[in-house]
Design an enzyme around this catalytic site. Sequence first.
Site, PDB file in Angstrom:
ATOM      1  CD  GLU A  32      -3.081  -0.199   0.011  1.00  0.00           C
ATOM      2  OE1 GLU A  32      -3.166   0.253  -1.158  1.00  0.00           O
ATOM      3  OE2 GLU A  32      -3.648  -1.232   0.366  1.00  0.00           O
ATOM      4  CG  HIS A  33      -0.016   4.894   0.787  1.00  0.00           C
ATOM      5  ND1 HIS A  33      -0.433   6.122   0.331  1.00  0.00           N
ATOM      6  CD2 HIS A  33      -1.008   4.446   1.598  1.00  0.00           C
ATOM      7  CE1 HIS A  33      -1.620   6.409   0.852  1.00  0.00           C
ATOM      8  NE2 HIS A  33      -1.986   5.406   1.616  1.00  0.00           N
ATOM      9  CG  ASP A  35       0.479   3.756  -6.130  1.00  0.00           C
ATOM     10  OD1 ASP A  35       0.898   4.287  -5.089  1.00  0.00           O
ATOM     11  OD2 ASP A  35      -0.678   3.925  -6.566  1.00  0.00           O
ATOM     12  N   GLY A 118     -17.766   2.671  -3.557  1.00  0.00           N
ATOM     13  CA  GLY A 118     -17.262   3.342  -2.370  1.00  0.00           C
ATOM     14  C   GLY A 118     -16.487   2.465  -1.412  1.00  0.00           C
ATOM     15  N   GLY A 120     -13.634   0.881  -2.286  1.00  0.00           N
ATOM     16  CA  GLY A 120     -12.231   0.816  -2.672  1.00  0.00           C
ATOM     17  C   GLY A 120     -11.886  -0.379  -3.534  1.00  0.00           C
ATOM     18  CB  SER A 122     -10.737  -0.351  -8.661  1.00  0.00           C
ATOM     19  OG  SER A 122      -9.770   0.052  -7.737  1.00  0.00           O
ATOM     20  CG  ASP A 169      -7.084   0.914  -8.762  1.00  0.00           C
ATOM     21  OD1 ASP A 169      -6.395   0.219  -7.992  1.00  0.00           O
ATOM     22  OD2 ASP A 169      -7.622   1.980  -8.414  1.00  0.00           O
ATOM     23  CE1 TYR A 219      -4.680   8.984   0.961  1.00  0.00           C
ATOM     24  CE2 TYR A 219      -6.208  10.622   0.104  1.00  0.00           C
ATOM     25  CZ  TYR A 219      -5.971   9.421   0.768  1.00  0.00           C
ATOM     26  OH  TYR A 219      -7.020   8.691   1.257  1.00  0.00           O
TER      27      TYR A 219
END
Length: 377
Positions: A32-33, A35, A118, A120, A122, A169, A219
């Site tokens: 996660e985070h 990319d 909603g 997550g 995709s 995604d 972010y």
Amino acid sequence: MKRQIATVFNEKFAAPPAAIYSSAGRINLIGEHLDYNGGYVLPGSIDKCIMAAIKPNGTDKVRLHAVDMNESCEFALSADAPVQQWARYVYGVCKETMKRNGLVQGFDAAFMGNVPLGAGLSSSAALESCFAFAINDLFNGNAIAKTELAKIGQDTEHNYCGVNCGIMDQFASVMGLEGKLIRINCETLEYDYVPFNPKGYRLVLIDTKVKHELVNSPYNQRRNSCERAAKALGVKLLCNSSIDKLPSIKGKIADEDYKRAEYVLAEQKRVIDVCESLKRDDYEAVGKLMYETHHGLSALYEVSCEELDFLNDVARECGVTGSRMMGGGFGGCTINLVKDGLYDAFVEAATSKFEAKFGHKPGVIDVKISDGAHKVC
């Protein structure tokens, strides 16, 4: 769903469809985070999809019907983007295909889906990938590479929908295979498939149904922290470095930046370790690493929230093998790897305890790793 979409198409366009296509939503098991830091992610396409019935209509116009919203839209391929947000996804896919010298002609289409909105998973990427795959098959003889179809979906988000997303995604939605996760290098887009056959375990998402609105672009703040850490380490992207090199910059960057980098570089190693564990069918090791990821996202990257941390604690109390928050954070889902024999007790505990504390029931979404974009019939 296949029969229903064909029936609706016939009712709307007074003819049967030429073909039906499907593309999936996705989960990300770990990574996660990473990319935007040039690291690895490990997504898989799931058994929740967008399905479209399509037929060329011999004009330069696209006529769409969104079954779930009971809305229709028509646009010429040479015209400006339509007003409806959902139609812009299809319009963008058409325009991005044409930019790549792909052939797009007028068509009629009806589509529907069961990707929870909603949560997550995709749904927008599934919609883009479904139409990109269909246009490639119908008009281009599948001459456009599947990896390029993922980029078409990503560029649709950037250029027509105002979302500056990564490619994970769309890549998972287009490239997914049943029983496989995809390890993607987000810097090079090199990828390989990793087996995921969790016999005796189930994957379930618990959806908090909350999304905390935050000020000051959290972010962007985290991205900036990572860029400063990467610069201090002398690399272009943070994941070009490694966790063992991080102590060399302690004291040279802000403590907050150091914490963010510590999470990212440890997570990069966890993705590699999870892949090796999956190849050995060692799901207990996978689960342990999922808990470590949640701790890092909560304590070091600070993108969790009270509801997500609560669900993670309940999972641990119930003996769930692995659990972590999934997605950007500040709401959304936890992803949980649960032994079959514990499944019912965990879901009951998670839903009842969450409702008692937060006043509403969370969503429960069972998922299986399934094929991505394909022609149904």
